[in-house]
Design an enzyme around this catalytic site. Structure first.
Site, mmCIF file in Angstrom:
data_model
loop_
_atom_site.group_PDB
_atom_site.id
_atom_site.type_symbol
_atom_site.label_atom_id
_atom_site.label_comp_id
_atom_site.label_asym_id
_atom_site.label_seq_id
_atom_site.Cartn_x
_atom_site.Cartn_y
_atom_site.Cartn_z
ATOM 1 C CD GLU A 117 -2.969 -1.374 2.139
ATOM 2 O OE1 GLU A 117 -2.885 -0.619 3.123
ATOM 3 O OE2 GLU A 117 -3.813 -2.291 2.062
ATOM 4 C CD GLU A 146 -4.221 -6.478 2.774
ATOM 5 O OE1 GLU A 146 -2.977 -6.612 2.699
ATOM 6 O OE2 GLU A 146 -4.781 -5.649 3.517
#
Length: 537
Positions: free
Chosen positions: A201, A318
């Site tokens: 991220e 994810e």
């Protein structure tokens, strides 16, 4: 199959359109249209993937600490249920990573740096200090993964060597030395790794901090060079995966264009339902418009990959649906299978190769209960998908109501197809008939354009009952409670036996001349072994 039975099963007619119709007792009748000419997407054989995270017990959200001992550093690897749950997939992809992966250092054999655990510190990035993976724990994990047959993707620390600037940007190049040591140690010990993923991220605007696409591309090339050097004498080489972040069209376009021969997989994350604290989470899960919203991300990433020189494939690296650990009795309950299975169906229709669920265990969105390891409802949804849905994805639609979500694949390890039907309606039973495009098409020329006719295969009612059957798996919540953590398969509760074995998933056998019945708030997998389509040959 005899000719008479085949003719009974497949009749041919032309269909110009369909209007929804109410049948007896107020049930809704509709047709599932499936284009059987060619596949619109192809998934990996092992499409289903789940994650294991680093969060320690002190990780809390909205006053709830939902992680317990589910961290890679303290997870009980001797638990029989845990082992059986993974082995049932034969194999399951497992991605090791998450927010704290970019604060993990790896112990070295010279022990020059003390290997300390994460410590809660709200003044630090992600509210924890740097943590360390001991080599002894890495050994234990790999011994367990080998026993379970899992395919392992390891998320590497992509912030190592960088400076975090006051504005939130991460400055400088990735320092690959510590990661290179772990990779070399892994190869020396003979531990198989399916893929090495760089970072978590950090793409686009990032979460906590961010790295530019140009710098990330340069760092990915560094990872590729490290892997190629260390694996030069190894026949089976791992995948290079990046960036493992939220989709940002401009950032991803730039990154993909700068890594045409570097990255094997472009991975992105999905938390499209908002906060785990949202009181309206269930309404969002059951809202077709909310579910449809993620199609834009899948479509844009697919177009980026198609229009670039890369051969990289798309993964969802994810996906927990609701961020900050999910919501108890929602993201770990029956109702979440509506979102989860719809995500699997939608992502695969956009040629996504692998879908990693956050999490296998931990938080409030685990496939397994964090405390006792027993499967939550989504575990069984994932296992049924894994066993029934093949790699070839068929274009599928249902016209009668938006509350029915319809997906179809060529069947896995058998002939025919498998259809997935999800009923988001709380009161309407749907009777669904199936129709299929064949390969035949006739064109009539007119002064302007063409007239196209489709040859459609219908499943009619037959005189000879019982000649041809299909297998059906009806999933419902115990006592009709969407917040239940017990799933019923064909009316029977799915529970472990006294030895912790995963229960068998037995289907109903239904006459193929009958429409598929989808009860309110239910999910149906229907395997039709006798439907032979060009896309599946």
């Amino acid at each position: 199959m005899g000719f008479d039975a085949w003719v009974c099963f497949f009749t041919f007619s032309f269909i110009c359109g369909y209007s929804e119709a109410l049948g007896e007792n107020g049930t809704l009748e509709g047709i599932v249209f499936i284009d059987g000419k060619s596949a619109i997407g192809i998934t990996d054989t092992n499409f289903i993937c789940a994650t294991l995270d680093w969060w320690p017990p002190e990780k809390c959200d909205y006053g709830t600490c939902a992680w317990g001992h589910a961290s890679l550093l303290n997870l009980d690897l001797s638990n029989t249920i845990f082992l059986n749950a993974i082995k049932a997939f034969s194999p399951l992809k497992i991605r090791l990573g998450g927010t704290l992966q970019d604060k993990v250092i790896y112990e070295t054999e010279d022990h020059r740096q003390p290997c300390m655990p994460f410590v809660k510190n709200t003044s630090e990035l992600f509210s924890f200090t740097q943590g360390c993976l001991p080599l002894s724990r890495w050994d234990e994990l790999n011994i367990f993964f080998n026993k379970s047959g899992a395919l392992i993707i390891f998320g590497l620390n992509a912030l190592n060597g960088r400076t975090i600037l006051p504005g939130g940007s991460a400055f400088g190049a990735w320092d690959s030395k510590n990661a290179a040591f772990l990779i070399a140690y892994t190869v020396k010990k003979g531990y198989p790794i399916y893929g090495w993923e760089l970072g978590n991220e950090l793409s686009g605007t990032g979460v906590g901090t961010k790295v530019t696409a140009a710098q990330y591309a340069s760092d990915s090339i560094s990872l590729q060079n490290v892997v190629q050097e260390i694996y030069k004498d190894v026949t089976s080489k791992p995948q290079i995966i990046a960036p493992g972040g939220f989709f940002d069209q401009n950032w991803f376009t730039d990154f993909v264009n700068k890594t045409p021969k570097t990255v094997d997989v472009i991975s992105h994350h999905i938390y499209n339902l908002g906060s785990g604290a949202d009181e309206h989470l269930v309404e969002r899960i059951l809202d077709p418009s909310t579910l449809d919203g993620e199609a834009d991300t899948f479509s844009k990433l697919q177009n980026i990959l198609k229009s670039s020189a890369t051969s990289a494939r798309a993964w969802v690296g994810e996906a927990g649906g609701a961020y900050n650990s999910g919501r108890n009795l929602v993201t770990n309950a029956f109702v979440f299978s509506f979102w989860y299975l719809d995500q699997l169906g939608m992502s695969s229709s956009y040629d996504t190769k692998t879908y990693c669920r956050q999490s296998l265990i931990g938080g409030n969105y685990g496939l397994l209960n964090t405390t006792n390891f027993t499967p939550n409802p989504d575990y069984y949804s994932a296992l049924l998908w894994h066993r029934l849905m093949g790699t070839r994805v068929l274009s599928t639609s249902f016209s009668a109501t938006k509350k029915i979500r319809a997906y179809a694949h060529c069947a896995k390890q058998s002939k025919g197809i498998t259809v997935l039907l999800i009923n988001l309606d709380n009161s309407t039973t749907v009777q669904a008939k199936l129709s299929f495009n064949s390969t035949w098409r006739r064109h009539k020329h007119r002064s302007r354009g063409h007239v196209h006719r489709r040859k459609v295969i219908l499943l009619p009612r037959c005189q000879k009952r019982g000649a041809i059957t299909r297998e059906e798996y009806h999933l419902t919540a115990k006592d009709g409670n969407l917040h239940s953590q017990t799933m019923l398969l064909n009316g029977n509760a799915l529970v472990l036996n006294s030895e912790g074995d995963i229960p068998p998933l037995h289907p109903l056998h239904v006459n193929s001349s009958e429409p598929i019945t989808i009860a309110p708030y239910s999910i149906v997998f229907s395997h039709l072994p006798h439907v032979v389509l060009p896309a599946c040959s």
